[in-house]
Scaffold this motif. Structure first.
Motif, PDB file in Angstrom:
ATOM      1  N   ARG A 177      37.210 -33.185 -54.125  1.00  0.00           N
ATOM      2  CA  ARG A 177      36.240 -32.236 -54.682  1.00  0.00           C
ATOM      3  C   ARG A 177      35.174 -32.972 -55.485  1.00  0.00           C
ATOM      4  O   ARG A 177      33.986 -32.675 -55.376  1.00  0.00           O
ATOM      5  CB  ARG A 177      36.948 -31.183 -55.537  1.00  0.00           C
ATOM      6  N   GLN A 178      35.598 -33.948 -56.287  1.00  0.00           N
ATOM      7  CA  GLN A 178      34.616 -34.733 -57.051  1.00  0.00           C
ATOM      8  C   GLN A 178      33.692 -35.502 -56.114  1.00  0.00           C
ATOM      9  O   GLN A 178      32.488 -35.573 -56.338  1.00  0.00           O
ATOM     10  CB  GLN A 178      35.325 -35.712 -57.989  1.00  0.00           C
ATOM     11  N   ALA A 179      34.266 -36.080 -55.084  1.00  0.00           N
ATOM     12  CA  ALA A 179      33.449 -36.835 -54.128  1.00  0.00           C
ATOM     13  C   ALA A 179      32.413 -35.926 -53.474  1.00  0.00           C
ATOM     14  O   ALA A 179      31.239 -36.299 -53.338  1.00  0.00           O
ATOM     15  CB  ALA A 179      34.350 -37.480 -53.064  1.00  0.00           C
ATOM     16  N   ALA A 180      32.833 -34.714 -53.089  1.00  0.00           N
ATOM     17  CA  ALA A 180      31.891 -33.774 -52.467  1.00  0.00           C
ATOM     18  C   ALA A 180      30.763 -33.434 -53.431  1.00  0.00           C
ATOM     19  O   ALA A 180      29.585 -33.396 -53.042  1.00  0.00           O
ATOM     20  CB  ALA A 180      32.632 -32.510 -52.027  1.00  0.00           C
ATOM     21  N   ARG A 181      31.088 -33.212 -54.701  1.00  0.00           N
ATOM     22  CA  ARG A 181      30.052 -32.871 -55.691  1.00  0.00           C
ATOM     23  C   ARG A 181      29.112 -34.039 -55.949  1.00  0.00           C
ATOM     24  O   ARG A 181      27.899 -33.851 -56.082  1.00  0.00           O
ATOM     25  CB  ARG A 181      30.704 -32.419 -57.002  1.00  0.00           C
TER      26      ARG A 181
END
Length: 195
Positions: A152-156
């Motif tokens: 999720r952090q990578a996507a953001r």
């Protein structure tokens, strides 16, 4: 017959998109839209009510098309290739035209906050869809094993980088620099493999 458009709506929306992209939301007038689409102002008012409704319909079509293109780019067997192709789509979109047209969603986000909540919501929805598309690709066992941060952090971070790239394009106008920056981010969020 009431409700029947007396003009080619797809063509009108494409031309209206070009105007919003070039001038932004605030500076675009109904007269601008009438001139660019070849549809009289009265017909535009009758069909859509006002500039905001035209913008909403135009932006939704643009966002749907852009998100679909990025999803196709992400549909690769290798994660690195998928991310490179994702950024290729984003960079190609903002560097099209002469001069380059820039990023419509970033332009609208910066220009219209906070007194145009409907436009902000449209941009937010598009960015959320991009993040969700990335998360779906990043949240698999194979992808998670390659990431140095949670999916999720990578996507953001990736979505945020697309906004930064859009700003840097406006400043430097250098697609090669944008591609190098995107590649550096990909290298940063993926585990380095020794070859």
């Amino acid at each position: 017959m009431a409700g029947v458009r007396q003009f080619d709506e797809d063509n009108a929306f494409e031309r209206a998109l070009d105007v919003f992209w070039a001038k932004g939301y605030r500076a675009t007038s109904m007269l601008d839209l009438a001139k660019s689409t070849g549809v009289q102002r009265g017909s535009l008012y009758n069909a859509y009510g006002d500039k905001e409704e035209i913008f909403v319909q135009v932006f939704e079509r643009y966002a749907d098309r852009f998100v679909a293109e990025t999803k196709m780019a992400l549909n690769k067997p290798e994660l690195r290739d998928a991310l490179v192709d994702f950024f290729t789509v984003a960079i190609r979109s903002i560097t099209r035209g002469s001069p380059a047209r820039g990023c419509l969603s970033t332009k609208i986000a910066v220009e219209t906050a906070p007194e145009f909540p409907r436009q902000q919501e449209l941009v937010k929805r598009m960015l959320d869809e991009l993040e969700d598309a990335l998360f779906k690709v990043l949240d698999t066992p194979g992808a998670r094993a390659q990431l140095v941060i949670p999916p999720r952090q990578a996507a953001r971070v990736i979505v945020t980088m697309t906004r930064g790239i859009a700003v840097m394009e406006r400043v430097y106008g250098d697609p090669k620099r944008l591609r190098q920056t995107a590649a550096a981010l990909i290298d940063t969020i993926l585990q380095q493999t020794h070859q």
